[in-house]
Design an enzyme around this catalytic site. Structure first.
Site, PDB file in Angstrom:
ATOM      1  N   LYS A  96     -16.655  15.793 -15.038  1.00  0.00           N
ATOM      2  CA  LYS A  96     -16.059  15.137 -16.211  1.00  0.00           C
ATOM      3  C   LYS A  96     -15.612  13.714 -15.905  1.00  0.00           C
ATOM      4  O   LYS A  96     -15.777  12.811 -16.712  1.00  0.00           O
ATOM      5  CB  LYS A  96     -14.849  15.976 -16.633  1.00  0.00           C
ATOM      6  CG  LYS A  96     -14.298  15.683 -17.996  1.00  0.00           C
ATOM      7  CD  LYS A  96     -13.295  16.787 -18.349  1.00  0.00           C
ATOM      8  CE  LYS A  96     -12.345  16.392 -19.451  1.00  0.00           C
ATOM      9  NZ  LYS A  96     -11.282  17.392 -19.634  1.00  0.00           N
TER      10      LYS A  96
ATOM     11  N   ARG B 160      13.423  -3.319   7.915  1.00  0.00           N
ATOM     12  CA  ARG B 160      12.401  -4.352   8.089  1.00  0.00           C
ATOM     13  C   ARG B 160      12.964  -5.700   8.564  1.00  0.00           C
ATOM     14  O   ARG B 160      12.257  -6.692   8.596  1.00  0.00           O
ATOM     15  CB  ARG B 160      11.634  -4.548   6.772  1.00  0.00           C
ATOM     16  CG  ARG B 160      10.790  -3.336   6.411  1.00  0.00           C
ATOM     17  CD  ARG B 160       9.858  -3.625   5.253  1.00  0.00           C
ATOM     18  NE  ARG B 160       9.085  -2.438   4.920  1.00  0.00           N
ATOM     19  CZ  ARG B 160       7.926  -2.101   5.497  1.00  0.00           C
ATOM     20  NH1 ARG B 160       7.402  -2.873   6.424  1.00  0.00           N
ATOM     21  NH2 ARG B 160       7.293  -0.995   5.140  1.00  0.00           N
TER      22      ARG B 160
ATOM     23  N   ARG C 202      -2.497  -2.505   4.332  1.00  0.00           N
ATOM     24  CA  ARG C 202      -2.524  -3.949   4.214  1.00  0.00           C
ATOM     25  C   ARG C 202      -3.981  -4.413   4.339  1.00  0.00           C
ATOM     26  O   ARG C 202      -4.867  -3.806   3.743  1.00  0.00           O
ATOM     27  CB  ARG C 202      -1.595  -4.542   5.276  1.00  0.00           C
ATOM     28  CG  ARG C 202      -0.141  -4.159   4.979  1.00  0.00           C
ATOM     29  CD  ARG C 202       0.782  -4.599   6.082  1.00  0.00           C
ATOM     30  NE  ARG C 202       0.452  -3.942   7.349  1.00  0.00           N
ATOM     31  CZ  ARG C 202       1.105  -4.177   8.490  1.00  0.00           C
ATOM     32  NH1 ARG C 202       2.089  -5.023   8.522  1.00  0.00           N
ATOM     33  NH2 ARG C 202       0.759  -3.526   9.601  1.00  0.00           N
TER      34      ARG C 202
ATOM     35  N   GLY D 189       7.914   0.139   8.428  1.00  0.00           N
ATOM     36  CA  GLY D 189       7.557   1.304   7.617  1.00  0.00           C
ATOM     37  C   GLY D 189       7.413   2.573   8.443  1.00  0.00           C
ATOM     38  O   GLY D 189       7.093   2.532   9.622  1.00  0.00           O
TER      39      GLY D 189
ATOM     40  N   ARG E  86       3.177   8.755   4.552  1.00  0.00           N
ATOM     41  CA  ARG E  86       3.940   8.085   5.595  1.00  0.00           C
ATOM     42  C   ARG E  86       4.950   8.986   6.287  1.00  0.00           C
ATOM     43  O   ARG E  86       5.395   8.678   7.395  1.00  0.00           O
ATOM     44  CB  ARG E  86       4.706   6.893   4.995  1.00  0.00           C
ATOM     45  CG  ARG E  86       3.818   5.881   4.310  1.00  0.00           C
ATOM     46  CD  ARG E  86       4.537   4.577   4.111  1.00  0.00           C
ATOM     47  NE  ARG E  86       5.887   4.768   3.566  1.00  0.00           N
ATOM     48  CZ  ARG E  86       6.737   3.776   3.346  1.00  0.00           C
ATOM     49  NH1 ARG E  86       6.369   2.535   3.609  1.00  0.00           N
ATOM     50  NH2 ARG E  86       7.930   3.996   2.848  1.00  0.00           N
TER      51      ARG E  86
ATOM     52  N   LYS F 222       3.357   1.769  16.616  1.00  0.00           N
ATOM     53  CA  LYS F 222       3.536   2.555  15.394  1.00  0.00           C
ATOM     54  C   LYS F 222       2.936   1.858  14.190  1.00  0.00           C
ATOM     55  O   LYS F 222       3.213   0.685  13.980  1.00  0.00           O
ATOM     56  CB  LYS F 222       5.036   2.753  15.149  1.00  0.00           C
ATOM     57  CG  LYS F 222       5.373   3.383  13.806  1.00  0.00           C
ATOM     58  CD  LYS F 222       6.420   2.600  13.039  1.00  0.00           C
ATOM     59  CE  LYS F 222       5.839   1.293  12.546  1.00  0.00           C
ATOM     60  NZ  LYS F 222       6.686   0.609  11.551  1.00  0.00           N
ATOM     61  N   THR F 223       2.114   2.500  13.450  1.00  0.00           N
ATOM     62  CA  THR F 223       1.731   2.095  12.097  1.00  0.00           C
ATOM     63  C   THR F 223       0.624   2.998  11.571  1.00  0.00           C
ATOM     64  O   THR F 223      -0.369   3.230  12.255  1.00  0.00           O
ATOM     65  CB  THR F 223       1.270   0.616  11.965  1.00  0.00           C
ATOM     66  OG1 THR F 223       0.662   0.443  10.692  1.00  0.00           O
ATOM     67  CG2 THR F 223       0.238   0.238  13.010  1.00  0.00           C
ATOM     68  N   ILE F 224       0.819   3.499  10.378  1.00  0.00           N
ATOM     69  CA  ILE F 224      -0.228   4.333   9.786  1.00  0.00           C
ATOM     70  C   ILE F 224      -1.487   3.517   9.539  1.00  0.00           C
ATOM     71  O   ILE F 224      -2.570   4.062   9.462  1.00  0.00           O
ATOM     72  CB  ILE F 224       0.227   5.006   8.470  1.00  0.00           C
ATOM     73  CG1 ILE F 224       0.549   3.988   7.368  1.00  0.00           C
ATOM     74  CG2 ILE F 224       1.412   5.929   8.696  1.00  0.00           C
ATOM     75  CD1 ILE F 224       0.645   4.602   5.978  1.00  0.00           C
ATOM     76  N   ASP F 225      -1.343   2.197   9.416  1.00  0.00           N
ATOM     77  CA  ASP F 225      -2.499   1.349   9.108  1.00  0.00           C
ATOM     78  C   ASP F 225      -3.544   1.347  10.219  1.00  0.00           C
ATOM     79  O   ASP F 225      -4.697   1.001   9.970  1.00  0.00           O
ATOM     80  CB  ASP F 225      -2.039  -0.099   8.890  1.00  0.00           C
ATOM     81  CG  ASP F 225      -1.238  -0.240   7.616  1.00  0.00           C
ATOM     82  OD1 ASP F 225      -1.296   0.679   6.775  1.00  0.00           O
ATOM     83  OD2 ASP F 225      -0.547  -1.256   7.454  1.00  0.00           O
TER      84      ASP F 225
ATOM     85  N   ASP G 214       4.202  -6.888  14.449  1.00  0.00           N
ATOM     86  CA  ASP G 214       5.316  -7.836  14.406  1.00  0.00           C
ATOM     87  C   ASP G 214       6.504  -7.357  15.227  1.00  0.00           C
ATOM     88  O   ASP G 214       7.137  -8.132  15.939  1.00  0.00           O
ATOM     89  CB  ASP G 214       5.782  -8.048  12.955  1.00  0.00           C
ATOM     90  CG  ASP G 214       4.901  -9.058  12.226  1.00  0.00           C
ATOM     91  OD1 ASP G 214       4.038  -9.681  12.882  1.00  0.00           O
ATOM     92  OD2 ASP G 214       5.081  -9.215  11.011  1.00  0.00           O
TER      93      ASP G 214
END
Lengths: 515, 515
Positions: free
Chosen positions: A258, A161, A268, A97, A391, A218-221, A192
């Site tokens: 409201k 992927r 994840r 991703g 992302r 690398k990973t935004i997570d 991975d």
């Protein structure tokens, strides 16, 4: 590529036919600082022999050529000697991703080669690891890379992927690196993909193929990190984009009184993004998955070990506490919990529409209270899901700089003949000049998991540590946030001026910067 | 309120206990430029007698005291004479949905009073028009207003959607303005709220009450505009926030090639937001509602005039073209089209989940083609709705400056004894110094609508003009955008540096600035 914009008096208007926005263009031209150690002659110094995160015997069996190799650090040399340089042929691939900053890793590798290995060639494999297997690539030139500098997305060479897993696929990769005569390969990816990078490094080494392999985190997570790799790139930008949106929604809520807004974020199992966004914005309630994993863990076990019978006998395998929680959940959510597991046998947490579940639960509870006469108001819930927006945003100054250093460092590691390392840039709370540059043995980050009866190497995902500084900071403040609307609106990411050089709370707190 | 942030070397870290983000604080301190005419002595000069947008006879009957009054313009006086100033008591109210910049209108009024009517008092009515009717207010002091300067949201005094409609409600408003001895009232709102403002102005004038009423044009929808009022505030910021998100999603799409993204934007009938976002980002396909209103218009008529029978006989009232379209729509969307109408008898367009409808339609068509053997790929749609995120963001430089001038100008109009005008700031493509400041007779913007058998005054919503410059620009480019992925990522709103002073394409094109 970079048209000039006419100035219409005080406010400027960009032509809608241009291919870049004014901000994009300004980012292309943005000059990225480099850590000092990369600007002067340096040595690459070996550390002590390494081990693995756990199960060293199994890891040693899986990586006979690489296990135990030292991590390395770049240290400045007090000398004016010109550093030895030789041409290299390097390949780079984006795996998995998107995360903001990927283009800058590539720019960093390219600029390293330009600066310190003149005459080198950089190939970009197209569409992720499949590009390696199918030998689909493009030569990355100065002209080719230029429009992607400091830009979001992975569209320079795209990602994919696919994984290089079977013997045939390793053979295909071998053929490609031989055909291109590659001295090195940089794999930009998550846990991975970096495991895969290490397997490739081991494979090439075992076959006496010269191609070296270096990974980049690398990973935004934010779940690929350890002592040596303080953060994965993209996390900073993605969190700031989500926090901008959350902050806006909070001010909206406070202005109207409201709606109650329920926000779900992409990700994840790990809740780093949620925790970081909470620290940035102060929501009334934040759910950190790591705090309440029991039910899901038990469900996973049940679903892996036996079939779920219609009659509900399987429920007897749940502990009391989990059963109580399960019975409390609305039907729709129970069904989502029983959905198909991902390839690792885990609930696909991000696919559970938690925000809808929570609204239903609140409605049920308030309905009950209405009947009891203890609640009279009107409850209106509003759901949000923030995911894709984060992302591919323009990387923050932090991610731009961090990624560039990761790529530049990866170039240095390759030129010095290193393989099976992950590019590691540290001391990130200090000024960029003082950032450290290193390479960490990938095998040192590994553990094994049993999958399909075999041991597989894995880099363990870093979950939110309930004893870690970011969670403790959050835990010390959340009671106050629950009662008082101490919302903060981080506002849009700035590239110059106030706020433009802020690092994430997570990183700052983990590195021990005083808040 | 404004803690200082420690600098941790190159990157800064804000403490999570602060009540403002670093960017918010920088905005509080941001100094807003004023049009030159407001910085020196000026005269307020009457224009010619005005009429109405249509049906002048009916408007004259509805506004016997105000109809025909001239619009006015502020013109500089070549003199050093100190302008006459007297204390004023002014009330201000935020009416309807939030739009970025509302706080700056209030700051503008306040600063006008401080600068040119020292000793004046400004009251903020709480929670919208209901605050006027219930006399719920707060005195707005320098200290009170300070933290809201250049901030998004309406949380300073909140807003509300009540209207002052019945004789009893007008009486309540009268009591409030008498009790507070108000010289003037500023109503910050959309088309309906400004109509309401004009009715109040007429009412006070008819009863010889001294309270003057001035409106200000607010709505992110951008559908309150005319020659004299080139744009409503909030439109600029909201579009830029949505365009940031759309641009990010586009880069995501281009990076993966995995999903087709379908984005729905907040809004009512007018498509200005969609058109502006399209000009900023270049999507492959853009649907401008004004182009295809036939079906909905016919459905509205049918639903207003007769009951919709289960047997479907009502469908015979549709024209052939509309029936064909209706039958083509998926069942779920047909149902949404038949949902309850809003108070004006219109389909609640924003509640139709158009993005889901479109995906269903594409799937149906591709399924057909698969059967025919003419399509083999995999189609994956991904939906997005951007709404609440855009209403309360930090206002752009444009909205900050525009709103401040609107408020400052409203103060000037009130001090000169004007009523029933809408604050009008023009020449917006020029440098701020050259912006014009005026007041436009609200009756001159009005038409009548027949509701419940009576004529009601309305300010006609400005729809996207298919002959207007923004639509024509879009129409000239969309075929190219459909085929080529000429996506543009506007990036996050910047407050300093490149892009920070851009105006919207809509405004630039409508005002004739050369793109």
């Amino acid at each position: 590529m970079a048209p000039s914009f006419p100035t219409n008096g005080g406010f400027r208007l960009a032509p809608p036919t241009a291919l870049y926005s004014e901000v994009q263009i300004s980012r292309i031209d943005h000059c990225i600082p480099l850590p000092s150690v990369l600007k002067k002659p340096f040595n690459i110094v070996d550390g002590p022999q390494s081990s693995s995160a756990a199960n060293p015997d199994e890891i040693a069996k899986l990586f006979p050529h690489l296990f135990g190799q030292p991590s390395v650090t770049l240290l400045p040399i007090e000398s004016d000697a010109v550093q030895p340089s030789h041409n290299l042929k390097i390949g780079v691939v984006l795996s998995g991703g998107q995360a903001p900053g990927g283009h800058n890793v590539i720019s960093g590798i390219f600029d390293y080669l330009q600066d310190l290995a003149k005459g080198s060639i950089l190939y970009g494999f197209r569409g992720g690891p499949a590009g390696i297997m199918k030998c689909k690539y493009v030569e990355l030139t100065s002209h080719y890379i230029h429009p992607y500098r400091n830009q979001g997305g992975f569209d320079m060479i795209r990602s994919g992927r696919d994984k290089i897993e079977t013997p045939e696929q390793f053979k295909q990769a071998e053929e490609t690196v031989q055909k291109l005569d590659l001295d090195g390969l940089v794999v930009i990816g998550g846990d991975d993909s970096n495991t895969n990078a290490c397997l490739l490094a081991e494979y090439f080494r075992s076959k006496n193929i010269k191609t070296l392999v270096i990974g980049c985190p690398k990973t935004i997570d934010g779940d690929l990190k350890c002592k040596e790799v303080p953060t994965s790139f993209g996390f900073d930008t993605a969190c700031k984009i989500y926090a901008e949106m959350i902050g806006n929604v909070m001010i909206d809520a406070r202005s109207t009184g409201k709606y109650y807004h329920f926000v779900r974020l992409m990700g994840r199992a790990a809740s780093h993004i949620t925790l970081e966004c909470a620290l940035q914005t102060h929501p009334n309630i934040t759910i950190i998955g790591e705090e309440a994993q029991h039910l899901i863990a038990e469900l996973n076990e049940i679903m892996a070990s036996c079939s779920v019978d219609e009659g509900g006998l399987w429920k007897k395998k749940l502990t009391d506490q989990s059963l109580k929680l399960y019975e409390f959940l609305p039907q729709a959510i129970r069904e989502q919990l029983m959905l198909e597991r991902d390839p690792h046998g885990n609930v696909q947490v991000a696919k559970i529409e938690t925000e809808k579940m929570l609204i239903q639960m609140v409605e049920t509870e308030l309905e009950k209270r209405k009947h009891e006469g203890t609640y009279k108001a009107v409850f209106k819930g509003q759901t949000h899901f923030f995911g894709y927006e984060g992302r591919c945003g323009l990387p923050t100054n932090f991610d731009s700089t961090y990624c560039y250093a990761l790529g530049y460092g990866a170039g240095a590691l390759l030129q010095s003949g290193k393989t099976g390392l992950i590019s590691s840039v540290g001391n990130l709370c200090a000024p960029v000049e003082e950032w450290t540059v290193a390479g960490t043995a990938l095998t040192s980050l590994m553990d094994v998991e049993r999958r399909h009866g075999k041991f597989k190497p894995v880099i363990k995902k870093a979950m939110v540590e309930l004893e870690g500084a970011p969670f403790k900071e959050f835990a010390s403040l959340r009671d106050e946030w629950a009662l008082k609307n101490h919302y903060i609106s981080p506002g849009p990411i700035q590239f110059t001026g106030p706020g433009s050089d802020a690092i994430s709370y997570t990183l700052g707190l983990e590195l021990g910067a005083q808040p």
